[in-house]
Design an enzyme around this catalytic site. Structure first.
Site, PDB file in Angstrom:
ATOM      1  N   GLY A 277       0.837  -1.211   0.000  1.00  0.00           N
ATOM      2  CA  GLY A 277       0.000   0.000   0.000  1.00  0.00           C
ATOM      3  C   GLY A 277       0.857   1.240   0.000  1.00  0.00           C
ATOM      4  O   GLY A 277       0.509   2.272   0.578  1.00  0.00           O
TER       5      GLY A 277
ATOM      6  N   ALA B 137       1.633   3.548  -2.032  1.00  0.00           N
ATOM      7  CA  ALA B 137       1.203   4.837  -2.585  1.00  0.00           C
ATOM      8  C   ALA B 137       0.057   5.436  -1.775  1.00  0.00           C
ATOM      9  O   ALA B 137      -0.475   6.486  -2.130  1.00  0.00           O
ATOM     10  CB  ALA B 137       0.763   4.669  -4.045  1.00  0.00           C
TER      11      ALA B 137
ATOM     12  N   ALA C 238       1.156   4.940   4.265  1.00  0.00           N
ATOM     13  CA  ALA C 238       2.541   4.758   3.830  1.00  0.00           C
ATOM     14  C   ALA C 238       3.254   6.099   3.650  1.00  0.00           C
ATOM     15  O   ALA C 238       4.465   6.199   3.885  1.00  0.00           O
ATOM     16  CB  ALA C 238       2.581   3.965   2.526  1.00  0.00           C
TER      17      ALA C 238
ATOM     18  N   ARG D 238     -15.456  -2.052  10.127  1.00  0.00           N
ATOM     19  CA  ARG D 238     -14.198  -2.617   9.609  1.00  0.00           C
ATOM     20  C   ARG D 238     -14.433  -4.039   9.095  1.00  0.00           C
ATOM     21  O   ARG D 238     -13.837  -4.452   8.109  1.00  0.00           O
ATOM     22  CB  ARG D 238     -13.116  -2.583  10.683  1.00  0.00           C
ATOM     23  CG  ARG D 238     -12.771  -1.163  11.130  1.00  0.00           C
ATOM     24  CD  ARG D 238     -11.610  -1.159  12.087  1.00  0.00           C
ATOM     25  NE  ARG D 238     -11.359   0.141  12.681  1.00  0.00           N
ATOM     26  CZ  ARG D 238     -11.845   0.543  13.853  1.00  0.00           C
ATOM     27  NH1 ARG D 238     -12.616  -0.263  14.563  1.00  0.00           N
ATOM     28  NH2 ARG D 238     -11.543   1.726  14.329  1.00  0.00           N
TER      29      ARG D 238
ATOM     30  N   ASN E  82     -11.055  -7.084   1.284  1.00  0.00           N
ATOM     31  CA  ASN E  82      -9.615  -7.101   1.589  1.00  0.00           C
ATOM     32  C   ASN E  82      -9.038  -8.473   1.926  1.00  0.00           C
ATOM     33  O   ASN E  82      -7.829  -8.690   1.800  1.00  0.00           O
ATOM     34  CB  ASN E  82      -9.318  -6.168   2.779  1.00  0.00           C
ATOM     35  CG  ASN E  82      -9.522  -4.695   2.434  1.00  0.00           C
ATOM     36  OD1 ASN E  82      -9.453  -4.318   1.258  1.00  0.00           O
ATOM     37  ND2 ASN E  82      -9.767  -3.868   3.436  1.00  0.00           N
TER      38      ASN E  82
ATOM     39  N   GLN F   6      -0.638 -12.646   0.031  1.00  0.00           N
ATOM     40  CA  GLN F   6       0.600 -12.145   0.642  1.00  0.00           C
ATOM     41  C   GLN F   6       1.140 -13.125   1.675  1.00  0.00           C
ATOM     42  O   GLN F   6       2.355 -13.306   1.788  1.00  0.00           O
ATOM     43  CB  GLN F   6       0.363 -10.749   1.232  1.00  0.00           C
ATOM     44  CG  GLN F   6       0.064  -9.763   0.090  1.00  0.00           C
ATOM     45  CD  GLN F   6      -0.108  -8.322   0.508  1.00  0.00           C
ATOM     46  OE1 GLN F   6      -0.140  -8.003   1.692  1.00  0.00           O
ATOM     47  NE2 GLN F   6      -0.238  -7.445  -0.468  1.00  0.00           N
TER      48      GLN F   6
ATOM     49  N   VAL G 129      -1.760  -4.055   9.122  1.00  0.00           N
ATOM     50  CA  VAL G 129      -2.434  -2.784   9.427  1.00  0.00           C
ATOM     51  C   VAL G 129      -3.785  -2.712   8.715  1.00  0.00           C
ATOM     52  O   VAL G 129      -4.766  -2.204   9.250  1.00  0.00           O
ATOM     53  CB  VAL G 129      -1.527  -1.592   9.017  1.00  0.00           C
ATOM     54  CG1 VAL G 129      -2.232  -0.263   9.253  1.00  0.00           C
ATOM     55  CG2 VAL G 129      -0.195  -1.650   9.754  1.00  0.00           C
ATOM     56  N   GLY G 130      -3.845  -3.236   7.480  1.00  0.00           N
ATOM     57  CA  GLY G 130      -5.069  -3.176   6.671  1.00  0.00           C
ATOM     58  C   GLY G 130      -6.239  -3.831   7.393  1.00  0.00           C
ATOM     59  O   GLY G 130      -6.091  -4.896   8.005  1.00  0.00           O
TER      60      GLY G 130
ATOM     61  N   ASP H 205      -5.111   1.921  19.181  1.00  0.00           N
ATOM     62  CA  ASP H 205      -6.139   1.928  20.226  1.00  0.00           C
ATOM     63  C   ASP H 205      -5.498   2.161  21.599  1.00  0.00           C
ATOM     64  O   ASP H 205      -6.027   2.879  22.440  1.00  0.00           O
ATOM     65  CB  ASP H 205      -6.905   0.592  20.217  1.00  0.00           C
ATOM     66  CG  ASP H 205      -7.402   0.247  18.819  1.00  0.00           C
ATOM     67  OD1 ASP H 205      -8.196   1.010  18.278  1.00  0.00           O
ATOM     68  OD2 ASP H 205      -6.949  -0.782  18.258  1.00  0.00           O
TER      69      ASP H 205
ATOM     70  N   HIS I 291      -9.683  -5.023  16.902  1.00  0.00           N
ATOM     71  CA  HIS I 291      -9.644  -3.615  16.472  1.00  0.00           C
ATOM     72  C   HIS I 291     -10.982  -3.303  15.793  1.00  0.00           C
ATOM     73  O   HIS I 291     -11.077  -3.246  14.572  1.00  0.00           O
ATOM     74  CB  HIS I 291      -8.452  -3.405  15.529  1.00  0.00           C
ATOM     75  CG  HIS I 291      -8.357  -2.004  14.986  1.00  0.00           C
ATOM     76  ND1 HIS I 291      -8.197  -0.897  15.784  1.00  0.00           N
ATOM     77  CD2 HIS I 291      -8.415  -1.533  13.718  1.00  0.00           C
ATOM     78  CE1 HIS I 291      -8.155   0.182  15.041  1.00  0.00           C
ATOM     79  NE2 HIS I 291      -8.292  -0.165  13.784  1.00  0.00           N
TER      80      HIS I 291
HETATM   81  P1  NAD Z   1      -5.267   4.168   1.117  1.00  0.00           P
HETATM   82  O1  NAD Z   1      -6.470   3.868   0.291  1.00  0.00           O
HETATM   83  O2  NAD Z   1      -4.788   5.574   1.185  1.00  0.00           O
HETATM   84  O3  NAD Z   1      -4.048   3.288   0.599  1.00  0.00           O
HETATM   85  C1  NAD Z   1      -4.164   1.903   0.439  1.00  0.00           C
HETATM   86  C2  NAD Z   1      -3.226   1.520  -0.676  1.00  0.00           C
HETATM   87  O4  NAD Z   1      -3.172   0.103  -0.679  1.00  0.00           O
HETATM   88  C3  NAD Z   1      -3.699   1.961  -2.067  1.00  0.00           C
HETATM   89  O5  NAD Z   1      -2.696   2.739  -2.685  1.00  0.00           O
HETATM   90  C4  NAD Z   1      -3.940   0.636  -2.790  1.00  0.00           C
HETATM   91  O6  NAD Z   1      -3.600   0.684  -4.162  1.00  0.00           O
HETATM   92  C5  NAD Z   1      -3.008  -0.293  -2.027  1.00  0.00           C
HETATM   93  N1  NAD Z   1      -3.343  -1.712  -2.178  1.00  0.00           N
HETATM   94  C6  NAD Z   1      -4.556  -2.288  -2.276  1.00  0.00           C
HETATM   95  N2  NAD Z   1      -4.445  -3.612  -2.467  1.00  0.00           N
HETATM   96  C7  NAD Z   1      -3.124  -3.891  -2.477  1.00  0.00           C
HETATM   97  C8  NAD Z   1      -2.383  -5.082  -2.663  1.00  0.00           C
HETATM   98  N3  NAD Z   1      -2.976  -6.257  -2.884  1.00  0.00           N
HETATM   99  N4  NAD Z   1      -1.027  -5.002  -2.600  1.00  0.00           N
HETATM  100  C9  NAD Z   1      -0.418  -3.826  -2.401  1.00  0.00           C
HETATM  101  N5  NAD Z   1      -1.075  -2.641  -2.244  1.00  0.00           N
HETATM  102  C10 NAD Z   1      -2.413  -2.688  -2.281  1.00  0.00           C
HETATM  103  O7  NAD Z   1      -5.545   3.589   2.577  1.00  0.00           O
HETATM  104  P2  NAD Z   1      -4.787   3.927   3.947  1.00  0.00           P
HETATM  105  O8  NAD Z   1      -5.432   5.127   4.561  1.00  0.00           O
HETATM  106  O9  NAD Z   1      -3.329   3.913   3.739  1.00  0.00           O
HETATM  107  O10 NAD Z   1      -5.260   2.669   4.835  1.00  0.00           O
HETATM  108  C11 NAD Z   1      -4.828   1.365   4.512  1.00  0.00           C
HETATM  109  C12 NAD Z   1      -5.526   0.327   5.397  1.00  0.00           C
HETATM  110  O11 NAD Z   1      -5.165   0.512   6.771  1.00  0.00           O
HETATM  111  C13 NAD Z   1      -7.063   0.399   5.377  1.00  0.00           C
HETATM  112  O12 NAD Z   1      -7.598  -0.914   5.336  1.00  0.00           O
HETATM  113  C14 NAD Z   1      -7.397   1.082   6.691  1.00  0.00           C
HETATM  114  O13 NAD Z   1      -8.712   0.781   7.128  1.00  0.00           O
HETATM  115  C15 NAD Z   1      -6.347   0.469   7.581  1.00  0.00           C
HETATM  116  N6  NAD Z   1      -6.078   1.163   8.855  1.00  0.00           N
HETATM  117  C16 NAD Z   1      -5.828   0.384   9.945  1.00  0.00           C
HETATM  118  C17 NAD Z   1      -5.532   0.981  11.164  1.00  0.00           C
HETATM  119  C18 NAD Z   1      -5.257   0.140  12.377  1.00  0.00           C
HETATM  120  O14 NAD Z   1      -5.099   0.713  13.472  1.00  0.00           O
HETATM  121  N7  NAD Z   1      -5.168  -1.171  12.293  1.00  0.00           N
HETATM  122  C19 NAD Z   1      -5.492   2.365  11.264  1.00  0.00           C
HETATM  123  C20 NAD Z   1      -5.760   3.129  10.136  1.00  0.00           C
HETATM  124  C21 NAD Z   1      -6.058   2.508   8.920  1.00  0.00           C
HETATM  125  C1  LMR Z   2      -8.740   3.557  12.823  1.00  0.00           C
HETATM  126  O1  LMR Z   2      -8.962   2.998  13.884  1.00  0.00           O
HETATM  127  O2  LMR Z   2      -8.564   4.786  12.746  1.00  0.00           O
HETATM  128  C2  LMR Z   2      -8.623   2.737  11.564  1.00  0.00           C
HETATM  129  O3  LMR Z   2      -8.858   1.398  11.814  1.00  0.00           O
HETATM  130  C3  LMR Z   2      -9.444   3.260  10.456  1.00  0.00           C
HETATM  131  C4  LMR Z   2     -10.913   2.962  10.653  1.00  0.00           C
HETATM  132  O4  LMR Z   2     -11.519   2.408   9.745  1.00  0.00           O
HETATM  133  O5  LMR Z   2     -11.435   3.289  11.722  1.00  0.00           O
END
Ligand code: NAD
Ligand code: LMR
Length: 332
Positions: free
Chosen positions: A18, A20, A24, A105, A112, A119, A136-137, A166, A194
Site C-alpha cells: 500500500g 502509494a 505509507a 471494519r 480485503n 501475501q 495494518v489493513g 487503540d 480492532h
Molecule cells: P489508502 O487507500 O490511502 O491506501 C491503500 C493503498 O493500498 C492503495 O494505494 C492501494 O492501491 C493499495 N493496495 C490495495 N491492495 C493492495 C495489494 N494487494 N497489494 C499492495 N497494495 C495494495 O488507505 P490507507 O489510509 O493507507 O489505509 C490502509 C488500510 O489501513 C485500510 O484498510 C485502513 O482501514 C487500515 N487502517 C488500519 C488501522 C489500524 O489501526 N489497524 C489504522 C488506520 C487505517
Molecule cells: C482507525 O482505527 O482509525 C482505523 O482502523 C481506520 C478505521 O476504519 O477506523
C-alpha cells in the site's frame, strides 16, 4: 538467527504494501529516518503496490530519494509479491481498502481478505527466518489470522495486527482526563479486536507503581471512555473525511520498534495469535497485554479478571470467531 533483534550494521529488508497510500506516506519516512530499526541500521525498502499504482509509487520513491536519508540503502518499487517478500525481515501489510462513513471494519473483509491470502503465501515462500509481519489493513486482526493461515511454515507468532493505535488513543484520553503525562501510565491494555467491541481496560493501570483505577470515575470509564476509544476511528473519518493515517503510521512505528527492541517490561497492546491464553480460541488474533525483551513478545500471564472484564473479553472472542468463520470461506 534473529537478525532483527541482534545489533548489526547490515541492512534490514523492509517491505511496505500500500506504498502509494495515505498511511505509507507517513510511515515510509519514519522507517527511513531510523525511528523503527534504530540510528545504526541501514534499510533496504521495498514498496509494494497494485499495478495501477506503481507509477505513483515511483513518485513516492523519488521523494524518499530527495529526502537524502543516510540510512536508506536501497528502494525497490514492485507489484510482484514474490519480489516484495523475498528475504523480507519486516513487513508492514498496509495495502487494503479503508472503510468509508457508516461502514464497519468487518465490512471490509470481503474486499480485503483475499489480499492477505496471497501475501501470506508469498511470505511463506520467501521471507527470512526472522520475519515479523505487522498487519495494518482492516479488519486487521482477521487479516493477520488469514495471512498466518496462508503461511503454515512461518511460526504464527510472527504475525501481529496493529492495535497500538487503540492503546495510544487510550493513553491520550486518560492523560487529558487526569492531567497525567502519557509516559507515567503503566498497565494499560486494549483487549480483543480492532473494532467497536474492543475493550480498553484500566483495571491494571498504575502511576508511579500505585493502582489508580479506583480513582477513575466509573461512569466516565464505562459510558464515555470505552466507547470513545472504540469508536475513535469512525470519529476521525467523520471529522477528517478520511481514515486515520499519520497516527496509524506512528502506532505501527511504535509496534515494530518494540517488537524488535523489547519494552523493558512495560505493557503494550499487541494483537497476536492466541495459544489459548485467557480463554481465547487458539489462532484468533487478539489484543493482549504484552511485554517484550530482546525481540521476543510475551503475553502477560496470570491476570485475575473480574466479571466485567470477562464479559467484554468474551464479546471480542465471539466477534473474532464470526470473522474467522467468514475468513475461512475465502480459502475455498
Ligand atoms: P489508502 O487507500 O490511502 O491506501 C491503500 C493503498 O493500498 C492503495 O494505494 C492501494 O492501491 C493499495 N493496495 C490495495 N491492495 C493492495 C495489494 N494487494 N497489494 C499492495 N497494495 C495494495 O488507505 P490507507 O489510509 O493507507 O489505509 C490502509 C488500510 O489501513 C485500510 O484498510 C485502513 O482501514 C487500515 N487502517 C488500519 C488501522 C489500524 O489501526 N489497524 C489504522 C488506520 C487505517
Ligand atoms: C482507525 O482505527 O482509525 C482505523 O482502523 C481506520 C478505521 O476504519 O477506523
Amino acid at each position: 538467527m534473529d537478525n532483527l533483534a541482534t545489533p548489526s550494521t547490515a541492512p534490514v529488508k523492509v517491505t511496505v504494501s500500500g506504498a502509494a497510500g495515505n498511511i505509507a506516506y507517513s510511515l515510509l519516512w519514519r522507517i527511513a529516518s531510523g525511528d523503527v530499526f534504530g540510528p545504526e541500521r541501514p534499510v533496504d525498502l521495498t514498496l509494494l503496490e497494485i499495478p495501477d499504482h506503481v507509477a505513483a509509487t515511483e513518485g513516492v520513491a523519488m521523494e524518499l530519494a530527495d529526502s537524502a536519508f543516510p540510512l536508506l540503502n536501497n528502494v525497490v518499487v514492485t507489484a510482484d509479491q514474490k519480489v516484495a517478500f523475498d528475504g523480507v525481515n519486516a513487513a508492514f501489510l498496509v495495502g487494503a481498502k479503508p472503510r468509508g462513513k457508516g461502514e464497519s471494519r468487518a465490512d471490509m473483509l470481503q474486499a480485503n481478505g483475499r489480499i492477505f491470502i496471497e501475501q501470506g503465501r508469498a511470505i511463506n515462500e520467501g521471507a527470512a527466518e526472522d520475519v515479523r509481519v505487522l498487519v495494518v489493513g482492516n479488519p486487521a486482526n482477521t487479516n493477520a489470522y488469514i495471512a498466518s493461515k496462508a503461511a503454515p511454515d512461518v511460526p504464527a507468532e510472527r504475525f501481529n495486527a496493529l492495535m497500538r493505535l487503540d492503546h495510544n488513543r487510550s493513553l491520550s484520553m486518560l492523560s487529558a482526563k487526569l492531567g497525567i503525562p502519557t509516559t507515567q501510565f503503566e498497565g494499560m491494555v486494549v483487549w480483543g479486536n480492532h473494532s467497536d467491541t474492543q475493550f480498553p481496560d484500566i483495571e491494571f493501570l498504575t502511576v508511579g507503581g500505585k493502582s489508580i483505577s479506583e480513582q477513575i470515575d466509573r461512569d466516565w470509564y464505562v459510558n464515555e471512555f470505552i466507547p470513545r476509544v472504540a469508536k475513535r476511528g469512525s470519529e476521525i473519518i467523520e471529522v477528517r473525511g478520511h481514515s486515520s493515517a499519520a497516527s496509524a503510521a506512528s502506532a505501527a512505528v511504535d509496534h515494530m520498534r518494540d517488537w524488535v527492541n523489547g519494552t523493558n517490561g512495560r505493557w503494550v497492546t499487541v494483537a497476536q495469535p492466541s495459544k489459548g491464553e485467557y480463554g481465547v480460541d487458539e489462532g484468533l488474533v487478539f489484543g493482549f497485554p504484552t511485554t517484550g525483551l530482546s525481540g521476543r513478545a510475551s503475553i502477560v500471564p496470570g491476570l485475575d479478571l473480574n466479571e466485567f472484564q470477562r464479559e467484554r473479553i468474551d464479546a471480542n472472542i465471539a466477534a473474532l470467531r464470526e470473522e474467522a468463520a467468514v475468513a475461512d470461506q475465502l480459502f475455498s
